[in-house]
Design a protein around this motif. Structure first.
Motif, short mmCIF file in Angstrom:
data_model
loop_
_atom_site.label_atom_id
_atom_site.label_comp_id
_atom_site.label_asym_id
_atom_site.label_seq_id
_atom_site.Cartn_x
_atom_site.Cartn_y
_atom_site.Cartn_z
N THR A 70 0.84 -1.20 0.00
CA THR A 70 0.00 0.00 0.00
C THR A 70 0.87 1.24 0.00
N THR A 71 0.28 2.36 -0.37
CA THR A 71 1.01 3.62 -0.36
C THR A 71 0.38 4.59 0.63
N GLY A 72 1.21 5.48 1.07
CA GLY A 72 0.77 6.55 1.96
C GLY A 72 1.66 7.75 1.72
N ILE A 80 5.36 7.02 0.29
CA ILE A 80 6.03 5.84 0.84
C ILE A 80 5.15 4.62 0.63
N ALA A 81 5.77 3.48 0.50
CA ALA A 81 5.02 2.23 0.32
C ALA A 81 5.35 1.29 1.47
N ALA A 106 8.40 -3.46 -5.02
CA ALA A 106 9.32 -2.34 -5.14
C ALA A 106 9.11 -1.60 -6.46
N GLY A 107 8.94 -2.33 -7.53
CA GLY A 107 8.71 -1.70 -8.83
C GLY A 107 7.42 -0.91 -8.86
N TRP A 108 6.36 -1.49 -8.30
CA TRP A 108 5.07 -0.80 -8.25
C TRP A 108 5.20 0.49 -7.42
N CYS A 114 7.27 6.56 -4.89
CA CYS A 114 7.70 6.27 -3.52
C CYS A 114 9.23 6.12 -3.48
N GLY A 115 9.83 6.73 -2.48
CA GLY A 115 11.27 6.63 -2.31
C GLY A 115 11.69 5.52 -1.36
#
Length: 152
Positions: A70-72, A80-81, A106-108, A114-115
């Motif tokens: 997930t991302t935030g 960030i993921a 990581a690719g997604w 996202c860093g």
């Protein structure tokens, strides 16, 4: 089960019946209390969310693993993921499936700007030391932070 080539792809709504048994097995193996009904509901939400990726790994047309990312967004790091869940069926372990799922996550995450890709290693599983070694070998770093939570 013989593991041949493994394919990892994004899961969609139609994949809920393939992912749910993997999630149930994962949560049972690690001793989480979340039941099948809640897992079904939450997976359905994740599968439909643009802020989440559910990746499904297949070998010989059989699902052998999944990952949820997930991302935030935060003040410190921006986008960030979090790799929230990663599971590979026991018969498919030590064949690179988890590594493929991590790279997919990581690719997604990178595609979304996202860093960082973070994860939490929960003490529920019996192999916490092994998990630290496994993830450290794949580029993760232990920054010494602690995650605490408050039930709401």
């Amino acid at each position: 089960m013989t593991i041949t080539s493994v394919t990892v792809r994004a899961a969609g709504d139609v994949d809920l019946p393939a992912v749910l048994p993997l999630a149930v097995a994962f949560y049972a193996e690690d001793g989480f209390a979340t039941g099948e009904r809640a897992l079904r509901r939450n997976l359905a939400t994740l599968l439909a969310s643009p802020a989440a990726r559910v990746a499904l790994a297949y070998s010989a047309d059989r699902p052998v693993g999944f990952a949820v990312t997930t991302t935030g967004f935060g003040l410190e790091n921006g986008p960030i993921a979090e790799l929230e869940d990663l599971f590979v069926v026991p018969a498919a372990r030590r064949h690179g499936v988890a590594g493929q799922l991590i790279e997919d996550s990581a690719g997604w995450a990178r595609e979304r700007g996202c860093g960082r890709l973070e994860l939490v290693i929960a003490p529920n599983g019996g192999e916490v030391g092994h998990l630290f070694d496994f993830y450290l070998a794949r580029g993760f770093r232990d920054e010494g932070r602690s995650l605490i939570s408050r039930p709401l």
